[in-house]
Design an enzyme around this catalytic site. Structure first.
Site, PDB file in Angstrom:
ATOM      1  N   PHE A  17       0.841  -1.200   0.000  1.00 14.08           N
ATOM      2  CA  PHE A  17       0.000   0.000   0.000  1.00 14.08           C
ATOM      3  C   PHE A  17       0.875   1.248   0.000  1.00 14.08           C
ATOM      4  CE2 PHE A  17      -1.788   3.278   2.882  1.00 14.08           C
ATOM      5  CZ  PHE A  17      -2.856   3.703   2.100  1.00 14.08           C
ATOM      6  N   LYS A  37       9.826  -6.612  -6.237  1.00 15.51           N
ATOM      7  CA  LYS A  37       9.570  -7.448  -5.063  1.00 15.51           C
ATOM      8  C   LYS A  37      10.076  -8.838  -5.435  1.00 15.51           C
ATOM      9  CE  LYS A  37       5.938  -8.758  -1.771  1.00 15.51           C
ATOM     10  NZ  LYS A  37       5.863  -7.839  -0.632  1.00 15.51           N
TER      11      LYS A  37
END
Length: 234
Positions: A17, A37
């Protein structure tokens, strides 16, 4: 160009987020951003858009395709477990060296204004068979944006994570207190203020879940100012 490791004080505190909000703010300011990631667990191929990798691609304004998923999060595992456990179920042995190799390869080819490398889980969560997120952060040596929560006990988790990061002499660029979804969580503003009082002077940013993302603009502007200072000093 600046590069940061986005770490969490706990699992599911809102790292993605926060990363997405920072990416949107950077792009809205007319600057470039990208994210990586290296490992992701709990990935549902039928709901790729809802995954962390899918959300990062959406923030970057890119379609969620297999090729782009492979680029932004090359190691994706189905089980919602710690990455080494999820990988083991699929016959893969995750090692620190593999994650470092993937991460350094990405760092060597990325040249956006803001480059975010996001971990998996909390600072001390296992991310490989032989490494925690902290070990990966230490190996990469990137400054850290630490994301904490506002649930009961979150202040302790955030301050503990800060102390652990300091033991490895990692630079802490900022702490973002991400508002927890629990409606019974302590008062958000009070949690932010108490965290600020005990964080040892680290810049603190409050990230409400359903509010205006002014904090993200403020943080990206602060990071951009640091880039300009480094450039002028070079």
């Amino acid at each position: 160009m600046s590069r940061y490791f986005v770490a969490g004080s706990h699992t599911d505190v809102g790292k993605t987020f926060v990363s997405c909000q920072l990416i949107r703010a950077e792009r809205a300011a007319g600057r470039s951003a990208t994210a990586f990631k290296p490992v992701l667990s709990g990935f549902d191929p039928d709901r790729a858009e809802a995954s962390d990798a899918g959300q990062l691609l959406e923030a970057l304004g890119e379609p969620v395709t297999s090729t782009r998923l492979d680029r932004i999060s090359p190691l994706r595992f189905i089980a919602p477990l710690a990455p080494p456990s999820a990988a083991r179920l699929e016959g893969v042995v995750l090692t620190r060296d593999r994650l470092l190799t993937l991460s350094n390869a990405w760092l060597s080819r990325t040249d956006a204004d803001l480059n975010l490398l996001e971990g998996a889980g909390g600072v001390m969560s296992p991310i490989a068979e032989d490494a925690t997120n902290l070990d990966l952060m230490t190996g990469l040596g990137l400054p850290v944006i630490l994301v904490g929560g506002s649930y009961l006990g979150a202040i302790s988790h955030t301050l503990t994570a800060l102390e652990v990061l300091r033991t490895r002499s990692l630079t802490i660029a900022a702490v973002v207190v991400s508002q927890s979804a629990d409606p019974e969580a302590p008062d958000f503003a009070e949690t932010v203020e108490l965290t600020r009082q005990h964080a040892g002077g680290v810049p603190i940013f409050a990230a409400p879940r359903n509010g205006h993302a002014a904090w993200a603009s403020a943080l990206t502007e602060a990071l951009a100012a640091r880039r300009r200072l480094r450039t002028s000093a070079a």
